[in-house]
Design an enzyme around this catalytic site. Sequence first.
Site, PDB file in Angstrom:
ATOM      1  N   LYS A   1     -13.680  -0.152   5.650  1.00 45.44           N
ATOM      2  CA  LYS A   1     -14.229  -0.997   4.581  1.00 45.44           C
ATOM      3  C   LYS A   1     -15.338  -1.896   5.100  1.00 45.44           C
ATOM      4  CE  LYS A   1     -10.241   0.407   2.893  1.00 45.44           C
ATOM      5  NZ  LYS A   1      -9.967   1.344   1.858  1.00 45.44           N
TER       6      LYS A   1
ATOM      7  N   TRP B   1       0.876  -1.181   0.000  1.00 43.34           N
ATOM      8  CA  TRP B   1       0.000   0.000   0.000  1.00 43.34           C
ATOM      9  C   TRP B   1       0.910   1.226   0.000  1.00 43.34           C
ATOM     10  CZ3 TRP B   1      -2.194   2.691   4.794  1.00 43.34           C
ATOM     11  CH2 TRP B   1      -3.170   3.632   4.433  1.00 43.34           C
TER      12      TRP B   1
ATOM     13  N   ASP C   1      -1.126  -5.341   9.284  1.00 46.16           N
ATOM     14  CA  ASP C   1      -2.141  -4.377   8.855  1.00 46.16           C
ATOM     15  C   ASP C   1      -3.379  -5.177   8.454  1.00 46.16           C
ATOM     16  OD1 ASP C   1      -3.692  -2.410   7.755  1.00 46.16           O
ATOM     17  OD2 ASP C   1      -2.148  -1.607   6.413  1.00 46.16           O
TER      18      ASP C   1
HETATM   19  C1  LMR Z   1      -6.807   2.227  -0.770  1.00 49.99           C
HETATM   20  O1  LMR Z   1      -5.759   1.579  -0.787  1.00 49.99           O
HETATM   21  O2  LMR Z   1      -7.363   2.628  -1.799  1.00 49.99           O
HETATM   22  C2  LMR Z   1      -7.459   2.514   0.550  1.00 49.99           C
HETATM   23  O3  LMR Z   1      -6.764   1.926   1.583  1.00 49.99           O
HETATM   24  C3  LMR Z   1      -7.728   3.939   0.758  1.00 49.99           C
HETATM   25  C4  LMR Z   1      -6.512   4.742   1.046  1.00 49.99           C
HETATM   26  O4  LMR Z   1      -6.526   5.488   2.012  1.00 49.99           O
HETATM   27  O5  LMR Z   1      -5.517   4.639   0.322  1.00 49.99           O
END
Ligand code: LMR
Length: 400
Positions: free
Chosen positions: A248, A132, A213
């Site tokens: 979510k 992420w 996470d």
């Molecule tokens: C995403 O990866 O799209 C979500 O976790 C929202 C974000 O805050 O990035």
Amino acid sequence: MSVFSSLLPVPADPILGVTEAFNADPHPDKINLGVGVYTDQTGVLPLMDCVRAAEQDIAAHPRAHAYLPQEGMAAYDDAVQQLVFGESSPARLAGRVVTAQTLGGTGALRVGAGLLRLANPQVTVLISSPSWENHRLIFERTGFAVEEYRYYDQGTGGVDVDGMVADLEAADPGSIVVLHGCCHNPTGSDLTAEQWDRVIEVLVRRGLVPFVDLAYQGLSQGLVEDRYAVEALVRADACFVVANSFSKNFGLYGERVGAVHFVAASSDEAARVRSQAKTVIRSLYSSPSTYGAAIVARVLTTAELAALWEQEVDGMRGRIKQMRAEFRSGLEAAGVTQDLSYITTQAGMFSYSGLSPRQMMRLREQFHVYGLDSGRLCVAALNPGNLDRVIEAVAAVMTS
Ligand code: LMR
């Protein structure tokens, strides 16, 4: 000369910037598969029935807006700890788990990072390749050096578990290892239970610090199944950190509801961790806000609402799976000959399509379909009303 004159502009956030570009596009049929937000069959962000019921109950009993303690609402923290660890988790029963309500999953990661920095400022943080996008930013801004461990196997679309294990074997003891509990973001490729056991054995033996996470509990296999990594770490007697989120699985994106959990070696150590975590929170935002946590606490501690919530999460998960299946078969019917099995084997809200940044740009510019430059598409935003257009667009960029 302004105090800010040394600041150079930086590119927009790789995820939130896509929403900005989407909002600025005047095209009437634009489709946003960028940010990870679940929308229903009609393309709308749903207000879950369990949330609506809890909100009605809260509205019927108005209260003054007092401060919460730094670690948040006690009833919330306890209910969330049960959800994430299991009611009868040995670590929990031994008083070794410290839970603090946070501002979403990001806040949980940031508070966890802040506490770990107090405990051991010199260590490196390892995140998956890829991960992420915000993981790197959060840990770097907390002051850590961030490196990557091998994770995604481009060839198979699965996890390069041998590469991951080799990188963990080579990491310095004390390094923090950020792991995705389920629904890996962005790839959707998760470790199997056996692979988790193998990875956890290495983490514990090598003295690494797992930081799980868990932003998508319930959206891969089920609420209980998706906490496998947490339970396995407890079984392995690890000291670790978990960040969880209700953006979510409760649809509470804008309320910023999450929690950080620290599993200490003893209840004495847990008490020290709690006192230090409170200073981290105090320095960042003093204490969290009440409303979203009150909703979650009410749902989780009211048997009928908890059952309704589980049913609604099951429904979301089922709908995502259905969309994955239809997306894949639609692309195949449209003449895409490459192996698309990854679409249905990956779990959670995202599909890592393998499309290049150039192809993603073409999707945006020619078809007004917005995904991330990494090739990530939010399949949780597919619905019968937009699926055909997405299939047509993706098939076009895949085949020409
Ligand atoms: C995403 O990866 O799209 C979500 O976790 C929202 C974000 O805050 O990035």
